[in-house]
Design an enzyme around this catalytic site. Sequence first.
Site, mmCIF file in Angstrom:
data_model
loop_
_atom_site.group_PDB
_atom_site.id
_atom_site.type_symbol
_atom_site.label_atom_id
_atom_site.label_comp_id
_atom_site.label_asym_id
_atom_site.label_seq_id
_atom_site.Cartn_x
_atom_site.Cartn_y
_atom_site.Cartn_z
ATOM 1 N N PRO A 322 -14.658 2.756 3.675
ATOM 2 C CA PRO A 322 -14.158 2.353 2.370
ATOM 3 C C PRO A 322 -12.661 2.575 2.143
ATOM 4 C CG PRO A 322 -15.093 4.538 2.207
ATOM 5 C CD PRO A 322 -15.227 4.123 3.647
ATOM 6 N N THR A 323 -11.953 3.214 3.115
ATOM 7 C CA THR A 323 -10.576 3.612 2.821
ATOM 8 C C THR A 323 -9.597 2.474 3.032
ATOM 9 O OG1 THR A 323 -10.118 4.339 5.068
ATOM 10 C CG2 THR A 323 -11.049 5.974 3.572
ATOM 11 N N CYS A 324 -8.381 2.643 2.512
ATOM 12 C CA CYS A 324 -7.334 1.634 2.619
ATOM 13 C C CYS A 324 -6.546 1.808 3.904
ATOM 14 C CB CYS A 324 -6.412 1.724 1.422
ATOM 15 S SG CYS A 324 -7.273 1.374 -0.091
ATOM 16 N N ASP A 325 -7.245 1.982 5.008
ATOM 17 C CA ASP A 325 -6.590 2.107 6.299
ATOM 18 C C ASP A 325 -7.321 1.170 7.238
ATOM 19 O OD1 ASP A 325 -5.841 2.912 8.929
ATOM 20 O OD2 ASP A 325 -5.163 4.826 8.097
ATOM 21 N N ASN A 366 -7.332 9.194 0.579
ATOM 22 C CA ASN A 366 -7.588 8.145 -0.414
ATOM 23 C C ASN A 366 -8.428 8.638 -1.591
ATOM 24 O OD1 ASN A 366 -7.924 4.743 0.963
ATOM 25 N ND2 ASN A 366 -6.158 5.884 0.312
#
Length: 376
Positions: A322-325, A366
């Site tokens: 789910p992270t922005c990476d 995050n």
Amino acid sequence: MTEKIRRFLDERRPATPCLVVDLDVIEDNYSNLHRLLPAAKIFYAVKANPMPDVVARLNALGSSFDTASRGEIELVLDQGADPANVSFGNTIKKETDIATAYALGVRLFAFDSEAELEKLARSAPGSRVFCRVLVECEGAEWPLSRKFGCTPQMAADLMVKAREKGLDPYGISFHVGSQQTDLGQWDKAVGGVASLFSILRERDVELRMINLGGGFPAKYRADVPPLEAYAAAVMDAIYNHFGNAIPDIIIEPGRSMAGDAGILQTEVVLISKKDEAEDKRWIYLDVGKFSGLAETMDEAIKYRLRTPHDGGATAPVILAGPTCDSADILYEKASYELPVDLKIGDKIEILATGAYTTSYSSVNFNGFAPLNTICI
Ligand SMILES: *Cc1c(COP(=O)(O)O)cnc(C)c1O
């Protein structure tokens, strides 16, 4: 999935993501290994799952502990472990931590270099030491090669030096790589260690211990040989190379002890496509590489998944966290398929996630909390 975990998830409905560890499975795994390898002393590799309840259960069963840091040593001692049953098995240690371990009563230390040996001679005088040798790690899904160990020639010289410096040159260790699927690796490695015993006997150093490390598997997507086959491979290798003069045997299982004791429940956050013409769905979970699934790095460890729609038609997916990476993709090349009926909000269970998950989870990347782990 054990009955106990099933019931816990059904009745308590913990918020996801959540790792549930069944301590009875840890106990069964310990007992099985002890039954199959009665000649070996089991040092649980604490890094695999450092939950205090896991350590306490193993301590109650008589396990010893392989630790890598001052923190792990304090953890196992807090859970009641006897320092006589603790090995400081990391070859890379601060001298202040060696001194602390020694003050706490630890007397068994690993090393693989002359500089480390000097630290041990100064700060853990008279302790039993073992030298880690390099092995190839071929066949391992999570190799531990190159970074640890030295060549056998160097190990021989260092063991002679260990004695000269007042340490007790106890034995030799290796690790064939974690999730090792090639049973032949132990024979090769044990053969190398037996040669070192002979070479050192000629130099008047009588080694007494072989440390076979870990490498025993958990059951992920691919089949693995049964634990019986591993135990037989190990003992055959020892008899083959040591005959009747069997030394003390240490094993350091981590993954095989904790892996299949844990189930990670996660929720589907989003299902999408990058283009209508594409056939692959992207499935985004509420757990990813930064919240416990670090061993999906390079898609090395391929976990089994359970969904509420198993048995129905499936289609290829890319699984991501789910992270922005953008590194937070779990499986893209490993050909995972999931049911076409899968919906946002469905719970997915990731099996055999008891090892190398909790402790790999980041603190707050995050804003996602570290992996909630519950021992039952
Ligand atoms: C990680 C590690 C282990 C545990 O290995 P598994 O393959 O998980 O059983 C054992 N010994 C050492 C020195 C380790 O670093």
